[in-house]
Design a protein around this motif. Structure first.
Motif, PDB file in Angstrom:
ATOM      1  N   ALA A 118       8.023 -11.776  -1.392  1.00 44.74           N
ATOM      2  CA  ALA A 118       7.401 -10.455  -1.295  1.00 44.74           C
ATOM      3  C   ALA A 118       8.382  -9.359  -1.689  1.00 44.74           C
ATOM      4  O   ALA A 118       8.008  -8.381  -2.365  1.00 44.74           O
ATOM      5  CB  ALA A 118       6.893 -10.229   0.129  1.00 44.74           C
ATOM      6  N   ILE A 121       8.816  -9.384  -5.546  1.00 46.42           N
ATOM      7  CA  ILE A 121       7.585  -8.991  -6.239  1.00 46.42           C
ATOM      8  C   ILE A 121       7.403  -7.483  -6.183  1.00 46.42           C
ATOM      9  O   ILE A 121       7.068  -6.829  -7.186  1.00 46.42           O
ATOM     10  CB  ILE A 121       6.372  -9.717  -5.641  1.00 46.42           C
ATOM     11  N   VAL A 122       7.614  -6.902  -5.002  1.00 47.35           N
ATOM     12  CA  VAL A 122       7.463  -5.448  -4.873  1.00 47.35           C
ATOM     13  C   VAL A 122       8.563  -4.728  -5.662  1.00 47.35           C
ATOM     14  O   VAL A 122       8.310  -3.695  -6.298  1.00 47.35           O
ATOM     15  CB  VAL A 122       7.491  -5.049  -3.384  1.00 47.35           C
ATOM     16  N   GLY A 124      10.193  -5.838  -8.387  1.00 45.65           N
ATOM     17  CA  GLY A 124       9.927  -5.955  -9.811  1.00 45.65           C
ATOM     18  C   GLY A 124      11.186  -5.824 -10.642  1.00 45.65           C
ATOM     19  O   GLY A 124      12.312  -5.972 -10.154  1.00 45.65           O
ATOM     20  N   ARG A 235       3.725  -9.478 -14.127  1.00 49.07           N
ATOM     21  CA  ARG A 235       4.293  -8.407 -13.277  1.00 49.07           C
ATOM     22  C   ARG A 235       4.564  -7.145 -14.084  1.00 49.07           C
ATOM     23  O   ARG A 235       4.542  -6.019 -13.537  1.00 49.07           O
ATOM     24  CB  ARG A 235       5.587  -8.910 -12.638  1.00 49.07           C
ATOM     25  N   ILE A 255      -3.290   1.883  -0.628  1.00 42.21           N
ATOM     26  CA  ILE A 255      -2.346   2.353  -1.633  1.00 42.21           C
ATOM     27  C   ILE A 255      -2.003   3.812  -1.407  1.00 42.21           C
ATOM     28  O   ILE A 255      -0.853   4.235  -1.583  1.00 42.21           O
ATOM     29  CB  ILE A 255      -2.933   2.129  -3.038  1.00 42.21           C
ATOM     30  N   TRP A 258       0.737   4.228   1.209  1.00 44.31           N
ATOM     31  CA  TRP A 258       1.993   3.500   1.029  1.00 44.31           C
ATOM     32  C   TRP A 258       3.164   4.461   1.213  1.00 44.31           C
ATOM     33  O   TRP A 258       3.205   5.527   0.614  1.00 44.31           O
ATOM     34  CB  TRP A 258       2.043   2.886  -0.365  1.00 44.31           C
ATOM     35  N   PHE A 262       9.321   3.341   0.270  1.00 46.91           N
ATOM     36  CA  PHE A 262       9.183   2.162  -0.579  1.00 46.91           C
ATOM     37  C   PHE A 262       8.648   2.504  -1.968  1.00 46.91           C
ATOM     38  O   PHE A 262       8.128   1.651  -2.669  1.00 46.91           O
ATOM     39  CB  PHE A 262       8.263   1.135   0.069  1.00 46.91           C
ATOM     40  N   VAL A 267       4.319   3.002  -7.116  1.00 43.93           N
ATOM     41  CA  VAL A 267       4.856   1.674  -7.425  1.00 43.93           C
ATOM     42  C   VAL A 267       3.753   0.651  -7.660  1.00 43.93           C
ATOM     43  O   VAL A 267       4.024  -0.442  -8.183  1.00 43.93           O
ATOM     44  CB  VAL A 267       5.784   1.189  -6.296  1.00 43.93           C
ATOM     45  N   TRP A 268       2.534   1.003  -7.281  1.00 42.27           N
ATOM     46  CA  TRP A 268       1.429   0.039  -7.382  1.00 42.27           C
ATOM     47  C   TRP A 268       0.853   0.061  -8.801  1.00 42.27           C
ATOM     48  O   TRP A 268      -0.199   0.623  -9.075  1.00 42.27           O
ATOM     49  CB  TRP A 268       0.346   0.352  -6.354  1.00 42.27           C
ATOM     50  N   LEU A 272       1.792  -5.225 -10.487  1.00 39.62           N
ATOM     51  CA  LEU A 272       2.063  -5.526  -9.083  1.00 39.62           C
ATOM     52  C   LEU A 272       0.796  -5.970  -8.362  1.00 39.62           C
ATOM     53  O   LEU A 272       0.807  -6.950  -7.596  1.00 39.62           O
ATOM     54  CB  LEU A 272       2.668  -4.294  -8.402  1.00 39.62           C
ATOM     55  N   ILE A 276       0.288  -9.748  -6.817  1.00 38.56           N
ATOM     56  CA  ILE A 276       0.024  -9.953  -5.385  1.00 38.56           C
ATOM     57  C   ILE A 276      -1.301 -10.677  -5.182  1.00 38.56           C
ATOM     58  O   ILE A 276      -1.416 -11.572  -4.326  1.00 38.56           O
ATOM     59  CB  ILE A 276       0.051  -8.596  -4.659  1.00 38.56           C
TER      60      ILE A 276
END
Length: 411
Positions: A118, A121-122, A124, A235, A255, A258, A262, A267-268, A272, A276
């Motif tokens: 996780a 992945i976040v 990237g 990604r 979202i 968020w 972070f 960032v979404w 991503l 996910i």
């Protein structure tokens, strides 16, 4: 007595095997006579010592019939059923057994891997590319170990120097793809170039090259280098500035809330969200198939993998589609019911295909696990096999079936 001795030459000795009551038992078969140990008398070899020595032998005979005094036939023993799978009334029942200690170890390892996955992945970028490079390294190392043990299917496996060179090339695939901006032609040219160099060395450095060496190397590049690289492409998808603009039109509270620590909603990106969704759907597939198969599994899915059942496959498919719909609501995609259902089915069947492919390799290599790097799970391929075909399947599904995912096209 004297006359009898003169006529018969003395008292008749007992025959070997005759004991007291044997003649009575033969004349009266309906009455059982308890047998006693037989005593045989013999003289010593010494002429001076005339003492008798008694030697006792125990008589062991099978139980006899009351009427014929013949050995009684024992009934045949029933065949011992196999442990797993076992057949009951024509139905194959599969009950995989997992000890409590091993289950706790598997859960702990899964939590650690999940937290690490996780995070990358976040994050990237280069961190995700390095993570996929590490995955390619571990997958290729275990693959060529399996290929070296396939003595029947691959009687002439690649030599050790070929395996080392292929592992190094597969490790570089995700980094090269990320450095070139995730272009598809780059990864194709990289794989073909790596195979060309390896094939040339196989033909020039070996006196007697074999065709099985070329095929195993080619599949190794595809399986351990080309397929994992598509997770980097997935990604890196970014249609529009951010996915939050598209999600805002659908009202994704997750979202929008968020935290800025972070990176905030920006960032979404599309990549991503797609990554996910794919990862969580694979996890839902594994958990659903395991729980339903262990609880209700009775019918074997395929002889290749005895622990997989039809009930478990149905449970995994339902769990995958259900997770896709849950993430559709949570992340606020603009995807319809048909698109969401198709995406869940694509993820499930690609995960099953990767799992069965690794089962074929382990069976041909006569190995239970591909390695032992992950406690409770075995090798890296034992846990990552479901992800190999899923990345490329989800990527092409998004860019072909859903080309305007965040632009209002709903099926």
């Amino acid at each position: 007595r004297r006359r009898a001795r003169r006529r018969g030459g003395g008292r008749r000795r007992r025959r070997v095997g005759e004991h007291a009551g044997a003649s009575f038992a033969r004349s009266h078969p309906s009455r059982r006579v308890r047998r006693r140990p037989r005593t045989r008398w013999s003289r010593t070899s010494s002429r001076e010592d005339r003492s008798l020595v008694a030697t006792t032998e125990s008589i062991s005979r099978p139980p006899t019939d009351r009427t014929t005094d013949a050995p009684r036939a024992r009934p045949p023993r029933p065949p011992i059923p196999p442990i797993n799978p076992r057949v009951h009334q024509g139905v194959t029942i599969v009950k995989p057994k997992v000890s409590a200690g091993k289950l706790q170890t598997r859960i702990a390892s899964a939590l650690v891997l999940g937290a690490a996955g996780a995070g990358v992945i976040v994050a990237g970028g280069v961190s995700f590319a390095l993570f996929m490079s590490l995955a390619s390294f571990l997958a290729s190392k275990e693959y060529f170990t399996l290929a070296s043990n396939m003595s029947v299917e691959l009687p002439y496996p690649p030599e050790e120097w070929v395996n080392t060179m292929c592992v190094a090339m597969c490790t570089a695939f995700p980094i090269i793809l990320f450095s070139c901006g995730g272009k598809l032609n780059v990864i194709v040219q990289t794989m073909m170039g790596a195979y060309g160099v390896t094939a040339t060395l196989l033909m020039t450095k070996q006196k007697d090259p074999h065709f099985s060496q070329f095929t195993s190397v080619m599949f190794g590049f595809f399986y351990c280098g080309f397929l994992p690289s598509f997770w980097v492409k997935l990604r890196a998808l970014a249609w529009g500035a951010t996915a939050s603009a598209g999600a805002g039109s659908t009202g994704s509270a997750f979202i929008s809330a968020w935290p800025a620590a972070f990176g905030g909603p920006g960032v979404w990106t599309t990549g991503l969200i797609a990554t996910i969704i794919a990862v969580l759907c694979i996890i839902a597939s594994d958990v659903g198939a395991y729980v339903v198969g262990k609880t209700f599994g009775k019918h074997q899915l395929i002889p290749l993998s005895p622990n997989k059942t039809i009930e478990g496959a149905v449970g995994g498919l339902v769990s995958t589609v259900g997770a896709a719909f849950a993430l559709r609501w949570l992340l606020g995609w603009q995807a319809g019911v048909v698109q969401t259902t198709m995406l869940g089915c694509v993820i499930f069947w690609s995960a099953v295909a990767g799992d069965l492919m690794e089962s074929v390799m382990k069976r041909n290599a006569n190995m239970k696990d591909s390695g032992n790097i992950i406690p409770g799970h075995g090798g890296f391929l034992d846990r990552f096999d479901s992800y190999l075909f899923t990345g490329i399947a989800v990527y092409f599904f998004i860019v072909t079936v859903m080309p305007a995912w965040f632009q209002g096209v709903v099926l």
